[in-house]
Design a protein around this motif. Structure first.
Motif, PDB file in Angstrom:
ATOM      1  N   ASN A   1       0.834  -1.186   0.000  1.00  0.00           N
ATOM      2  CA  ASN A   1       0.000   0.000   0.000  1.00  0.00           C
ATOM      3  C   ASN A   1       0.881   1.252   0.000  1.00  0.00           C
ATOM      4  O   ASN A   1       1.703   1.406   0.893  1.00  0.00           O
TER       5      ASN A   1
ATOM      6  N   SER B   1       0.284   4.023   0.955  1.00  0.00           N
ATOM      7  CA  SER B   1       0.140   4.799   2.189  1.00  0.00           C
ATOM      8  C   SER B   1       1.272   4.537   3.146  1.00  0.00           C
ATOM      9  O   SER B   1       1.651   5.410   3.925  1.00  0.00           O
ATOM     10  N   LEU B   2       1.836   3.319   3.091  1.00  0.00           N
ATOM     11  CA  LEU B   2       2.929   3.021   3.992  1.00  0.00           C
ATOM     12  C   LEU B   2       4.101   3.937   3.718  1.00  0.00           C
ATOM     13  O   LEU B   2       4.745   4.445   4.649  1.00  0.00           O
TER      14      LEU B   2
ATOM     15  N   HIS C   1       3.906   6.813   2.309  1.00  0.00           N
ATOM     16  CA  HIS C   1       3.510   8.168   2.708  1.00  0.00           C
ATOM     17  C   HIS C   1       3.576   8.339   4.215  1.00  0.00           C
ATOM     18  O   HIS C   1       4.001   9.385   4.718  1.00  0.00           O
ATOM     19  N   ALA C   2       3.154   7.320   4.932  1.00  0.00           N
ATOM     20  CA  ALA C   2       3.203   7.404   6.394  1.00  0.00           C
ATOM     21  C   ALA C   2       4.641   7.584   6.847  1.00  0.00           C
ATOM     22  O   ALA C   2       4.943   8.395   7.721  1.00  0.00           O
ATOM     23  N   ALA C   3       5.527   6.845   6.204  1.00  0.00           N
ATOM     24  CA  ALA C   3       6.930   6.953   6.591  1.00  0.00           C
ATOM     25  C   ALA C   3       7.441   8.361   6.331  1.00  0.00           C
ATOM     26  O   ALA C   3       8.127   8.952   7.158  1.00  0.00           O
ATOM     27  N   ARG C   4       7.087   8.893   5.171  1.00  0.00           N
ATOM     28  CA  ARG C   4       7.545  10.247   4.867  1.00  0.00           C
ATOM     29  C   ARG C   4       6.959  11.243   5.848  1.00  0.00           C
ATOM     30  O   ARG C   4       7.622  12.155   6.319  1.00  0.00           O
ATOM     31  N   ASN C   5       5.670  11.034   6.124  1.00  0.00           N
ATOM     32  CA  ASN C   5       4.986  11.928   7.043  1.00  0.00           C
ATOM     33  C   ASN C   5       5.664  11.933   8.409  1.00  0.00           C
ATOM     34  O   ASN C   5       5.669  12.922   9.126  1.00  0.00           O
TER      35      ASN C   5
ATOM     36  N   THR D   1      -0.584  -6.168   3.243  1.00  0.00           N
ATOM     37  CA  THR D   1      -0.940  -4.933   3.952  1.00  0.00           C
ATOM     38  C   THR D   1      -2.453  -4.817   4.006  1.00  0.00           C
ATOM     39  O   THR D   1      -3.148  -5.247   3.117  1.00  0.00           O
TER      40      THR D   1
ATOM     41  N   GLY E   1      -7.555  -1.040   2.421  1.00  0.00           N
ATOM     42  CA  GLY E   1      -8.575  -0.169   2.989  1.00  0.00           C
ATOM     43  C   GLY E   1      -9.423   0.478   1.923  1.00  0.00           C
ATOM     44  O   GLY E   1      -9.172   0.348   0.743  1.00  0.00           O
TER      45      GLY E   1
ATOM     46  N   LEU F   1      -3.342   6.729  -2.896  1.00  0.00           N
ATOM     47  CA  LEU F   1      -2.388   7.741  -3.315  1.00  0.00           C
ATOM     48  C   LEU F   1      -1.380   7.124  -4.266  1.00  0.00           C
ATOM     49  O   LEU F   1      -1.122   5.932  -4.236  1.00  0.00           O
TER      50      LEU F   1
ATOM     51  N   PHE G   1      -3.843   7.481   9.032  1.00  0.00           N
ATOM     52  CA  PHE G   1      -4.516   7.112   7.793  1.00  0.00           C
ATOM     53  C   PHE G   1      -5.789   6.322   8.056  1.00  0.00           C
ATOM     54  O   PHE G   1      -5.912   5.651   9.064  1.00  0.00           O
TER      55      PHE G   1
ATOM     56  N   TYR H   1       9.014   4.842  14.922  1.00  0.00           N
ATOM     57  CA  TYR H   1       9.606   5.117  13.608  1.00  0.00           C
ATOM     58  C   TYR H   1       9.913   6.594  13.421  1.00  0.00           C
ATOM     59  O   TYR H   1      11.020   6.967  13.010  1.00  0.00           O
TER      60      TYR H   1
END
Lengths: 339, 542, 361
Positions: free
Chosen positions: B166, B168-169, B171-175, B270, B273, B278, C82, C99
């Protein structure tokens, strides 16, 4: 969806399947010489006799293996061509039967005697080598003269000869060396030569082609195969070792238990006629000496008189026991050695 | 054995019992029996003598060496291609994806043959353009060839895993503060690891079992896969051949089991959802360019494979006379019968694979006894090298009552059941997605057993049927490893004829026939896809 | 109070479609601010613009005085939870939560502390070594929340985080979330399509449709004084009455004259009025002498537990009225509906001729 299913089924049924939807008569040939010759007989035989012909091209070693595997239910009717030793083994093992063709009297007597009735001689060819002198020059290696010369380190990666497992030519070479040098010395020599071998080819004619292409400089093959390459325009020369070389008597055998025996016999008779034998050089790119004395010898065919040909003991070296033992020994002792 | 109520209910339906008997019978006869025959043919003494035979030991060592080398490079290249095709910011990715699939359509020996034409001693590139003297036979050539031939497998496996990640993973990391390099390291590659491991295993099995390329370019180097054939064809030494393939099947089965039961389980699925997905964030630039460079270079190599063969088909005498000629096609036209034979055999194999795959998937999805055993037998052929199956069928069917050797059927059946896992798994995967309640509705309205199969599942399984047919067809048309053992008069398939010609130095004819074979198989494939395109349109169900 | 987060005329297009059409918002520090609207209204896109996953085609985003419009996501000071949680499946709970700290080079000992504290906050202490697939949906959601909170972001962004939970769990988590946010004073932007959620959680709500903000206010504001028909319909239930202005404070609808407090407008203007179901008073016996009383008949009555929802036909219109559950109203009963004049509000006015040229959205 059903349409696709039906279409495929119809396709499978309509287009004639291998065994079955054939015309009234056909003969199935195990064809061992040059594929061009096989194509030629496939075209000419039906024209001459009206009998259809199917063939599978397998080199003589492979042909023997196939006959052995299909012993109980042979799919072939006739074994056409290929060096004689495997034919002899096949006869010994009861895979083929003796058949005396009508033209027996026309066949060259020396060939008839040498095979002692175990198969029908089809042609004779002399063992030798094809040489690419340009490559030799580039690598600074001299033109070889004897078998022993091939062990010289200057021929590193420049030699090719057929694998005795799959090729009758290869076995002929093996048996020749044994008859020239004696078994132990022959194998010692082969082990040394092994270091110089770029490739053990599957078929007997391949070394000549490799030489013609310049992939190797010395290709051990029957001289008539080298002649074929020369005629095709390849810049090679040919010759034979001066310390003695062997020869083959190509075979023609009737398979025991042939499914189409009558057609097989018709084929055998036809194959020995001068018209049929002329197909070899004319269309089959094969320049052996034909067995029927009435057939003119092709001008380019190598003659016995030009080379030092040994008295090859076909009966002994054609026996299954000897052949299998020698080939096995080569396979175990020579082939796996590091280069 | 106490049968549960559900099982008893299934068995009460005569249609199901019949299907079960047919399915199980086919598996026993065409998968289990040949396998056992091969393994049991050599004596115990033969097996024990293996370590003493220099030849076997050498062949085994060579096989393992080439496997290690070729697998490493093939997986690396496959990884690069997988990246290229799954990141939207790598230029040319659609091109790379198309090119990467090309080697899958080429017969096994084609890469080797083409490279000899291009890079051998008389190679167009090596000798005539660069003036080099290169001997391609042996390990270096085989390594190059196997890398190019098998990287698509690696790419497909790894891309499949990467696509399941996904975005989003990332993106989550970047976020959370990771820059592009960190995202690559801690998230993307970490999640791709099971894919890389799986790819390595799949490629290793293919390299170990590779017959077509090895027989053309390995030169004198003994390898397990080619040894079996030399034993059979050269010496009619069935015992020796069985011994070799038995030796070969040990590592392939081990790899297969590891992939299926260990790596395959550890795929990170993953949580899928709702909501719009994205696009993945930008790729770490040095990686992007490295991937682009590698993919471009390898793409050139792949295209050269096809170009080499096409060039060889039109060149009068390769290496000497570069004039254009159509002679070779005339020669190939004489062999057109072999093309028909290839198509017939492939069509037959495709049908059998697709049918058996669907039937078996249907059976194993129900509560039936021995379901696990059926499943195992249906996927077992994936562990077996082609040469093993070839020898197996020769041994199993060369005597009465089932004397199929010498007929076209033996080749069709051998290929069909060797490809069975592909059809079976496609059907099983699709069956899993079918909601059980549809079937319950049908049976509630009176449909039983096979009727349920026909009315409910078959329409839904069209795609799986077609997939099974297609993949089996393509592989059957290009198969070498089984064909060389089972070819017979009347079904001399094109690959066999081509191999013969290569072995006899008739390169022009071989190239021409190869070109024809490719054209014909692409055409047939296209037709099948078109014809079934209608079948693939979603039907109004449920 | 100075705005913590400010959006100024943000526009975002995807191809020809406009997802966010000139949105301006101001969000104070510590505020729980909700973006509410139906799917496709642009709320998630707007959130992603704030997070930095999309760059707006026009407009700006300010965090205090900093212009963050074009900054990459990891440099903004926002943290997002999310909708599908996006937990790293190959990391444990502790690794997931830690993380962001790892990326910020927080020393391991300190990081461990902070992780432990935030896990305690969300009630997941003791689950550090588990992997996401070993947790329930609610637990996963809390890990996602913890992961965002531990980096102490300026603004916390939540994208429909409760939509994957079942109804009972959703209520409980919702309350916990609110409680947590208040305790931490964390500025939060929350996206949802569930109006009940928005009302329960928010300090302020912005209702969006078709990429535009239709109304911003406290939940009570938005509920009691909807600025448009859409808002009235989307947030809660409403009865709509089409009427014509007769005089200031008086309209005519369905043959009946109604008093509407504070109504302006030229005579003859057409308007739409709204009144909430719970605002209508119902009586069984007729009522005399009071304005805004309609006589009608009950069509259906549905018992909903806390209230009884009754549909009544009166003055030629259908009305939805909520009464106390123990009111014994049955179909066919005759009732009087009283519409309090101060509860009738105008939600839509007939556009003038100039306005009509503009087209409806």
């Amino acid at each position: 969806m059903r349409a696709v299913f039906l279409a495929v089924v119809v396709f499978l049924l309509l287009v004639p399947a291998g065994s079955g939807a054939a015309p009234a008569q056909r003969v199935v040939v195990l064809c061992s010489p040059n594929p061009a010759w096989c194509d030629a007989i496939k075209e000419e035989f039906p024209r001459a006799t009206g009998i259809a012909l199917d063939y599978v091209r397998l080199s003589s070693g492979e042909g023997l293996a196939r006959l052995r595997a299909e012993r109980r239910n042979p799919s072939f009717d006739v074994w056409f061509g290929g060096t004689g030793d495997p034919h002899m083994v096949a006869f010994e093992e009861g895979l083929t039967e003796a058949y005396r063709p009508r033209s027996w009297g026309d066949l060259r007597p020396e060939l008839r005697e040498a095979v002692a009735g175990k198969y029908i001689p089809l042609y004779a060819g002399i063992l030798g080598w094809a040489l690419n002198e340009r490559v030799l020059r580039e690598r600074g290696a001299p033109v070889p003269r004897t078998w022993r010369d091939l062990a010289d380190a200057r021929y590193r990666g420049l030699v090719a000869y057929p694998n005795p497992n799959t090729s009758g030519t290869g076995y002929t070479m093996l048996a020749t060396l044994v008859q020239v040098y004696g078994e132990q010395q022959a194998f010692d020599l082969l082990k040394q030569v092994h270091r110089n071998v770029a490739e053990y080819t599957r078929s007997g004619a391949a070394p000549g082609q490799l030489t013609g292409r310049g992939e190797v400089a010395v290709g051990i093959t029957f001289i008539h195969d080298a002649v074929d390459q020369v005629l095709k325009g390849f810049p090679i020369s040919y010759g034979a070792p001066r310390d003695g070389t062997g020869y083959e008597i190509g075979g023609l055998s009737l398979v025991k238990g042939a499914p189409n025996r009558a057609a097989a016999v018709a084929f055998i008779e036809w194959a020995l006629t001068p018209e049929a034998q002329r197909l070899g050089p004319e269309k089959g790119q094969s320049y052996q000496i034909p067995s029927n004395s009435k057939t003119p010898i092709p001008p380019v065919a190598p003659r016995f008189e030009a080379f030092r040909v040994i008295k090859y003991d076909f009966v002994k070296y054609g026996s299954a026991a000897v052949r299998d033992r020698l080939v096995k020994r080569w396979t175990d002792e020579v082939f796996p050695l590091p280069k | 054995m106490v049968l549960s109520g559900e099982v008893r209910r299934q068995l009460a339906d005569p249609g199901i019992v019949l299907a079960f008997a047919v399915g199980a019978g086919a598996l026993l006869l065409f998968v289990l029996y040949p396998t056992l025959r091969v393994l049991a043919y050599p004596s115990l003494a033969d097996y024990l003598a293996i370590p003493q035979s220099v030849r076997w030991v050498q062949a085994a060592r060579n096989s393992l060496l080439t496997t290690a080398l070729s697998t490493t490079t093939a997986v690396t290249v496959g990884l690069a291609f997988a990246f290229a095709t799954t990141r939207p910011d790598v230029p040319g990715r659609r091109f790379f994806r198309a090119v990467a699939l090309l080697p899958l359509f080429a017969p096994p020996f084609m890469v080797a043959f083409s490279y000899i034409l291009l890079f051998g001693r008389q190679g167009l590139v090596t000798r005539h353009l660069l003036g080099l003297d290169v001997n391609l036979f042996g390990l270096p050539g085989l390594w190059l060839v196997q890398t190019v031939a098998f990287f698509p497998l690696a790419m497909l496996v790894i891309a499949g895993v990467l696509e399941g990640v996904n975005p989003s993973l990332e993106h989550a990391a970047r976020n959370l503060g990771a820059d592009e390099k960190n995202v690559l390291r801690t998230v993307t590659l970490a999640l791709a690891r099971p894919g890389i491991a799986g790819a390595a295993l799949v490629v290793a099995i293919s390299v170990l079992a590779d017959f077509g390329n090895a027989v053309v370019i390995a030169g004198g180097m003994p390898l397990l896969a080619t040894e079996a054939w030399f034993r059979m064809e050269g010496m009619a030494d069935l015992r020796g051949a069985s011994l070799v393939v038995a030796l070969l099947v040990v590592p392939t089965t081990a790899l297969f089991l590891v992939e299926r039961y260990w790596v395959g389980r550890r795929r990170y699925t993953t949580v899928a959802g709702r909501g719009t997905r994205l696009e993945p964030p930008p790729t770490y630039p040095p990686l992007r360019w490295a991937v682009f460079f590698v993919c471009t270079a390898v793409s050139v190599l792949v295209l050269l494979v096809y170009l080499g063969v096409v060039a060889g088909a039109f060149t009068a005498v390769w290496g000497r006379d570069w004039s254009f000629t159509l002679e070779h096609f005339a020669l190939a036209r004489d062999r057109v019968g072999s093309l028909w034979a290839s198509l017939r055999v492939a069509a037959g194999a495709g049908l059998v694979t697709a049918t058996a795959g669907v039937l078996l998937a249907f059976l194993t999805s129900r509560a039936l006894p021995l379901r696990r055993a059926l499943d195992f037998l249906a996927v077992l052929p994936g562990a077996l090298p082609g040469v093993f199956v070839g020898v197996g069928f020769v041994l199993a069917f060369n005597r009465p009552p089932l004397e199929l050797v010498g007929t076209p059927w033996v080749l069709v059946l051998a290929l069909a059941f060797w490809h069975l896992p592909l059809g079976y798994q496609a059907a099983a995967a699709q069956l899993q997605q079918v909601d059980r309640s549809i079937e319950e509705a049908a049976s509630n309205l009176g449909a039983r057993g096979l009727h349920v199969l026909r009315d409910v599942y078959l329409p839904l399984l069209r795609r799986a049927f077609l997939e099974g047919f297609t993949v089996s067809f393509v592989r059957a048309v290009t198969n070498v490893s089984i064909a060389v053992f089972l070819v017979s008069p009347g079904n001399v398939v094109a690959t066999f004829a081509i191999l013969n010609m290569i072995g006899n130095g008739i390169w022009g004819g071989a190239a021409a026939l190869t070109v024809l074979l490719l054209l014909v198989s692409f055409a047939a494939l296209g037709l099948a896809r078109l014809g079934a395109g209608r079948a693939l349109r979603p039907t109004a169900v449920g | 109070m100075a705005a913590h987060l400010r959006l100024v005329n943000v526009v975002k297009r995807f191809g020809a479609a406009v997802a966010v059409d000139g949105v301006s918002l101001e969000i104070e520090e510590g505020c729980f601010f909700t973006l509410l609207g139906p799917s496709g209204c642009g709320k998630t896109t707007l959130l992603r613009v704030v997070a930095g996953f999309h760059t707006p085609d026009a407009g700006d985003v300010f965090l205090r005085d900093r212009r963050i419009t074009h900054l990459p996501p990891h440099a903004r000071g926002t943290a997002m939870v999310f909708q599908e949680y996006a937990l790293f499946p190959h990391m444990t709970v502790a690794e997931n939560v830690g993380y962001g700290l790892r990326m910020r080079r927080v020393p391991p000992a300190r990081a461990r502390d902070r992780v432990a504290r935030v896990l305690e906050l969300v009630g997941l202490l003791g689950h550090e070594a588990k992997y996401p697939h070993q947790l329930s949906g609610g637990q996963q959601q809390r890990v996602a929340l913890a992961r965002a909170l531990v980096v102490e972001p300026e603004v916390l962004l939540l994208d429909e985080p409760l939509s994957n939970l079942d109804a009972k769990l959703r209520l409980r988590v919702r309350d916990e979330l609110r409680e947590l946010q208040r305790r931490l004073g964390q500025t939060t932007v929350y996206v949802t399509h569930d109006q009940e959620e928005a009302l329960a959680l928010s300090d302020r709500v912005a209702v969006l449709n078709h990429g535009r903000v239709l109304q911003v206010g406290t939940p009570e504001d938005v509920y009691r004084n909807p600025a448009s028909r859409f808002v009235a319909e989307f947030v809660g239930l409403a009865n709509f009455v089409a009427a014509e202005v007769v005089a200031p404070g008086r309209v005519r609808a369905g043959g009946v004259e109604l008093h509407v407090d504070g109504l302006q407008g030229a005579s003859g203007r057409r308007v739409v009025l709204a009144v909430r179901p719970e605002e209508v008073r119902v009586r069984q016996e007729p009522v005399d002498g009071k304005p805004n009383v309609l006589r009608g008949r009950v069509r259906s009555a549905t018992f909903l537990g806390a209230v009884r929802r009754v549909t009544v036909e009166a003055a030629g219109l259908g009305w939805i009225v909520d009464v106390r559950a123990d009111e014994p109203l049955a179909p066919q009963a005759e009732v009087s509906l009283e519409l309090p004049a101060e509860r009738l509000r105008v939600v839509e006015e007939e556009p003038t001729d100039e306005q009509r040229g503009g087209g409806r959205s």
